[in-house]
Design a protein around this motif. Structure first.
Motif, PDB file in Angstrom:
ATOM      1  N   UNK A 152       0.872  -1.164   0.000  1.00 18.00           N
ATOM      2  CA  UNK A 152       0.000   0.000   0.000  1.00 18.00           C
ATOM      3  C   UNK A 152       0.916   1.223   0.000  1.00 18.00           C
ATOM      4  N   UNK A 153       0.937   1.981  -1.082  1.00 11.75           N
ATOM      5  CA  UNK A 153       1.919   3.066  -1.211  1.00 11.75           C
ATOM      6  C   UNK A 153       2.018   3.972   0.010  1.00 11.75           C
ATOM      7  N   UNK A 154       0.883   4.295   0.613  1.00 12.72           N
ATOM      8  CA  UNK A 154       0.886   5.229   1.742  1.00 12.72           C
ATOM      9  C   UNK A 154       1.320   4.582   3.057  1.00 12.72           C
ATOM     10  N   UNK A 155       1.255   3.237   3.141  1.00 14.78           N
ATOM     11  CA  UNK A 155       1.548   2.549   4.399  1.00 14.78           C
ATOM     12  C   UNK A 155       2.740   1.600   4.310  1.00 14.78           C
ATOM     13  N   UNK A 156       3.121   1.228   3.097  1.00 15.51           N
ATOM     14  CA  UNK A 156       4.218   0.286   2.918  1.00 15.51           C
ATOM     15  C   UNK A 156       3.719  -1.131   2.662  1.00 15.51           C
ATOM     16  N   UNK A 157       4.605  -2.101   2.826  1.00 16.34           N
ATOM     17  CA  UNK A 157       4.277  -3.501   2.568  1.00 16.34           C
ATOM     18  C   UNK A 157       3.614  -4.123   3.796  1.00 16.34           C
ATOM     19  N   UNK A 158       2.500  -4.796   3.544  1.00 18.57           N
ATOM     20  CA  UNK A 158       1.782  -5.487   4.619  1.00 18.57           C
ATOM     21  C   UNK A 158       1.895  -6.990   4.369  1.00 18.57           C
ATOM     22  N   UNK A 159       2.543  -7.676   5.294  1.00 19.49           N
ATOM     23  CA  UNK A 159       2.738  -9.123   5.178  1.00 19.49           C
ATOM     24  C   UNK A 159       1.681  -9.840   6.010  1.00 19.49           C
ATOM     25  N   UNK A 160       1.272 -10.996   5.543  1.00 21.59           N
ATOM     26  CA  UNK A 160       0.201 -11.739   6.206  1.00 21.59           C
ATOM     27  C   UNK A 160       0.537 -12.020   7.661  1.00 21.59           C
ATOM     28  N   UNK A 161      -0.411 -11.737   8.538  1.00 21.75           N
ATOM     29  CA  UNK A 161      -0.290 -12.098   9.945  1.00 21.75           C
ATOM     30  C   UNK A 161      -0.429 -13.603  10.104  1.00 21.75           C
ATOM     31  N   UNK A 162      -1.352 -14.179   9.349  1.00 29.16           N
ATOM     32  CA  UNK A 162      -1.529 -15.632   9.283  1.00 29.16           C
ATOM     33  C   UNK A 162      -1.932 -15.971   7.857  1.00 29.16           C
ATOM     34  N   UNK A 163      -1.629 -17.178   7.434  1.00 30.49           N
ATOM     35  CA  UNK A 163      -1.927 -17.585   6.054  1.00 30.49           C
ATOM     36  C   UNK A 163      -3.334 -18.168   5.995  1.00 30.49           C
TER      37      UNK A 163
END
Length: 290
Positions: A152-163
């Motif tokens: 998300x350009x405004x927030x950065x990379x968001x990686x899954x908390x759980x799959x």
């Protein structure tokens, strides 16, 4: 959890799975891979995800695909109305400070894909009718399912908390890419055979007579072999069985007029109603054993 346990626990949720589907669901957990389900409309593909959610006590998050679906609609959007109000409320402040404020979690609207990777407990993510979305969205989806992270350009990379456990369904309206198929396990879901459909009826309609459930399953199986525009699915079978049980029908062969009149539960187009006059329904009914 082995496949026999999976089948048993699915049955407890009201979904009667065959051995192949139980194996696919076991492999889905064992290999941590998405499962692609293909089959005709009405065979119960969406219900697999619902049953899987019930089996694991997990939240079901559904993304309904359609032509023109874009990333924003599936991933996230900003609450523009609240952002505008915040901008007006902070007029005169440093623009960069206002920008940092309005592009924050407070104004972020999660859509299904982002919600699925941000849950603390792994949900079941149902990507329904993926074949209705276009190839560009499919390519984006492939990237998400490979890394389970989004930028998300405004927030950065968001990686899954759980799959999440991911189930994709397709009615085959267009051919899916080889890349997506390689990423997923695959199972073709067909209409149930007579015995399994009778078991589905018994599981989903409490109190229905076993003999009636078997007759209904046989009659529906015979109707599906007719030249119809829309073949009745399992949901239609359940509606018809519930109707007949509610009307006190104990033996289809003893109630041919009632059988014909209630076929509106199964036949959903004018063409199919016209193709099933009383003489045809009586012919099919004559083949139904007790």
């Amino acid at each position: 959890m082995d496949r026999d346990t999976i089948a048993s626990r699915l049955a407890g949720t009201g979904y009667v799975a065959d051995r192949d589907l139980s194996t696919a669901l076991w492999l889905m957990d064992f290999l941590k891979r998405p499962l692609l389900l293909e089959g005709e409309a009405g065979v119960g593909k969406t219900e697999v995800a619902k049953a899987l959610s019930a089996l694991h006590g997990a939240e079901l998050i559904r993304l309904q695909c359609y032509e023109g679906l874009d990333q924003n609609s599936a991933l996230y959007e900003w609450n523009y109305q609240r952002q505008l109000l915040a901008i007006k409320a902070h007029e005169g402040e440093d623009p960069e400070a206002v920008e940092d404020r309005i592009f924050s979690e407070k104004y972020l609207l999660e859509r299904p894909l982002l919600a699925a990777i941000r849950r603390l407990d792994p949900p079941v993510l149902l990507i329904d009718e993926v074949d209705r979305a276009d190839e560009e969205f499919e390519a984006f989806l492939l990237e998400l399912l490979s890394d389970f992270q989004v930028s998300i350009p405004e927030l950065g990379t968001i990686t899954a908390t759980s799959i999440p456990r991911v189930v994709l369904t397709s009615n085959g309206t267009r051919e899916l890419s080889d890349a997506l198929r390689r990423r997923c396990l695959y199972h073709y879901l067909d209409f149930p055979d007579v015995d399994r459909e009778a078991r589905i009826i018994l599981a989903r309609i409490p109190g229905i007579d076993t003999a009636l459930a078997l007759q209904v399953a046989r009659m529906v199986g015979a109707i599906r072999k007719e030249d119809l525009r829309k073949v009745p699915g399992v949901a239609e079978t359940l509606d018809w069985a519930a109707t007949l049980a509610g009307l006190g029908v104990a033996d289809l062969r003893q109630e041919p007029e009632m059988v014909h009149d209630t076929l509106i539960c199964l036949l959903k187009t004018q063409e199919d109603r016209a193709a099933m006059p009383r003489m045809v329904s009586d012919r099919l009914l004559a083949k139904v054993e007790g």
